[in-house]
Design a protein around this motif. Sequence first.
Motif, PDB file in Angstrom:
ATOM      1  N   TRP A  75       1.268   0.139   1.197  1.00  0.00           N
ATOM      2  CA  TRP A  75       1.759   0.443   0.022  1.00  0.00           C
ATOM      3  C   TRP A  75       1.497   1.929  -0.375  1.00  0.00           C
ATOM      4  CZ3 TRP A  75      -2.993   1.462  -1.905  1.00  0.00           C
ATOM      5  CH2 TRP A  75      -4.207   0.788  -1.640  1.00  0.00           C
ATOM      6  N   VAL A  76       0.937   2.795   0.769  1.00  0.00           N
ATOM      7  CA  VAL A  76       0.675   4.259   0.525  1.00  0.00           C
ATOM      8  C   VAL A  76       1.782   5.074   1.092  1.00  0.00           C
ATOM      9  CG1 VAL A  76      -0.899   5.810   1.206  1.00  0.00           C
ATOM     10  CG2 VAL A  76      -1.872   3.661   0.500  1.00  0.00           C
ATOM     11  N   LEU A  77       2.173   5.953   0.041  1.00  0.00           N
ATOM     12  CA  LEU A  77       3.309   6.618   0.245  1.00  0.00           C
ATOM     13  C   LEU A  77       3.011   8.004   0.854  1.00  0.00           C
ATOM     14  CD1 LEU A  77       5.392   6.007  -2.911  1.00  0.00           C
ATOM     15  CD2 LEU A  77       5.306   4.640  -0.852  1.00  0.00           C
ATOM     16  N   THR A  78       4.116   8.838   1.441  1.00  0.00           N
ATOM     17  CA  THR A  78       3.673  10.374   1.873  1.00  0.00           C
ATOM     18  C   THR A  78       3.933  11.089   0.712  1.00  0.00           C
ATOM     19  OG1 THR A  78       4.231   9.611   3.955  1.00  0.00           O
ATOM     20  CG2 THR A  78       4.190  12.033   3.811  1.00  0.00           C
ATOM     21  N   ALA A  79       3.095  12.056   0.292  1.00  0.00           N
ATOM     22  CA  ALA A  79       3.494  13.077  -0.688  1.00  0.00           C
ATOM     23  C   ALA A  79       2.600  14.316  -0.335  1.00  0.00           C
ATOM     24  CB  ALA A  79       2.870  12.490  -2.260  1.00  0.00           C
ATOM     25  N   SER A  80       3.270  15.496  -0.567  1.00  0.00           N
ATOM     26  CA  SER A  80       2.383  16.798  -0.301  1.00  0.00           C
ATOM     27  C   SER A  80       1.413  17.050  -1.585  1.00  0.00           C
ATOM     28  CB  SER A  80       3.567  17.571  -0.167  1.00  0.00           C
ATOM     29  OG  SER A  80       4.176  18.032  -1.509  1.00  0.00           O
ATOM     30  N   ASP A  81       1.550  17.070  -2.828  1.00  0.00           N
ATOM     31  CA  ASP A  81       0.810  17.619  -3.555  1.00  0.00           C
ATOM     32  C   ASP A  81       1.007  19.146  -3.526  1.00  0.00           C
ATOM     33  OD1 ASP A  81      -0.876  17.876  -6.047  1.00  0.00           O
ATOM     34  OD2 ASP A  81      -2.534  17.281  -5.194  1.00  0.00           O
ATOM     35  N   GLY A  82       2.286  19.474  -3.123  1.00  0.00           N
ATOM     36  CA  GLY A  82       2.455  20.858  -2.461  1.00  0.00           C
ATOM     37  C   GLY A  82       2.356  21.837  -3.665  1.00  0.00           C
ATOM     38  N   GLY A  83       1.375  22.677  -3.584  1.00  0.00           N
ATOM     39  CA  GLY A  83       1.268  23.884  -4.349  1.00  0.00           C
ATOM     40  C   GLY A  83       1.096  25.360  -3.917  1.00  0.00           C
TER      41      GLY A  83
END
Length: 552
Positions: A428-436
């Motif tokens: 249930w854990v997706l991939t995400a960047s939190d990209g800044g």
Amino acid sequence: MSGRGRRDRMTDLHLPLRRLARCLPGLLLLAGCASPPAPTALAQADTLIHGGLLFDGGNSDGRIADVAIRGDRILAVGPDLRRRYRATREIDATGLVVAPGFIDPHTHPDTYLRSPDPAMRRLLPWLHQGVSTIFIGIDGGGTPDVAAERAKLEAAGTGTNVAAYVGLGPVRSRVLGQDARAPDADELARMRTLVADAMCEGAFGLSAGLFYAPQSFASTDDVVALAREAAIRGGVYDTHQRDESSYSLGLMGSVEEALEIGRRAHLPVHIAHIKALGADVHGSAGAVIARIERAHAQGQRVTADQYPWLASSTSLGAALLPRWAVDGGRPALFERLDDPATAARIRDDMRDNLQRRGGADAILMTGSGWPWSARTLQQFADGAGLDPIEAALRIIGEGGTGRTGSAQRIASFNMRRDDVDLFMRQPWVLTASDGGDGHPRQHATFPEKYARFVVQDQVIDLAAFIHRSTGLTATTFGLADRGFLRPGHYADVLVFDPDAYAPKADYVRPHVLSEGVVHLFVNGVATIDAGHAAHALPGRMLQHRPPPGTCP
């Protein structure tokens, strides 16, 4: 003669007749007595991608299959489509991986997305990772003016699709400013209306950043009241939870609060960039997972996303300043620092927070163009002849206290690898960047996860990596007709080289584009073509559709 004998004789008689019937058309054709059959007409496609190892976005192994695209939609998926379709363009994907375009549910793309330069709005850091859809308004930062935001972005054009949240921060600030106080009944009603209107304008849910002031001043009851407005209209609750470490109520207490908000407001909970931040909570991943699994067993919908890095990113002020010190905003902070007794208390709290972060050697200053850029806080303090806390206050004074102050952006090395691995293994854990800006995760999250955690260390397999970057993400947030390679779905299609797909950015050079994406289509339009970015802005502002009867 028995019945069985008669059946056997009839069978013996019919076999030659059936053979003759099959041969008769060919005999007649040879004798000139019949016309040849008309050739089957091939259907027309714009693009046909053939021969690749295809993962359709579901949690299943890849297969050799083709994808036909016409307009902005997928026309067909299956083997040997070249026998059924004639395409204006064919792409030989032999030896390559074909997948849905990746979906990044947590991004900070303002430098690119708000730029007047169309080349910047292509969002190349994401396109070169294979990302076709991003979410904005995260960490509680989304404007309530969703329709106006959508109109502006649609008029300007973007390289990826964009989905938006309404954020607790602007909602609260519009009614209460930066003050640490509870809303009265009228103020809470106004905040609820802002959330309801934003949901009706297409927001996908309510996002909160309870770690950040002034959102940190909101009580659990306040958040529940606002989350109910999102729940009524079919949204989710996305949260940068109040504490990922030991700042206030602690990591486990913060997880409990997030689950309580979802339970009381009756909507799915999504925990952003799940982690155990700092030495005080290292090794806590198992306990967090067990608590969420218990919520699942009780029927609660809970997901999370994660980036595959050991350093988080925030501002120095958010990492070190106590929340009570920024009640009232930046002017109030410096008034407090002018009072010796209050300033001493602020410095004491900052030292505690610095210890939580692993000390001044564990904080890398990532904002560009400053005397402290690309140096640890300790290195800058030593060079300036300052105590690390005094050095931090100097940086905060010049760079602002907000989360996005470029002068005080940091990479904070505060996670442990075994916690990261354990979270990543959860279905249930997706991939995400939190990209800044200033952190390599903006340019390299998806290829970093692939290269290090799939190929090198085999923490998860390729099918899981693709599923949790595509189909599961689309299903979690209700993105209609996206996230899967299926006929009728939008043609967000990625083709990458499994041997070359890799990150190039690191903490010292965070702005280097990733490599290995060969083709990327967004709504049927090539945005990466043969490894090169196209001059195209085919992205769309995606709109959540609330249930009938929940909006005016």
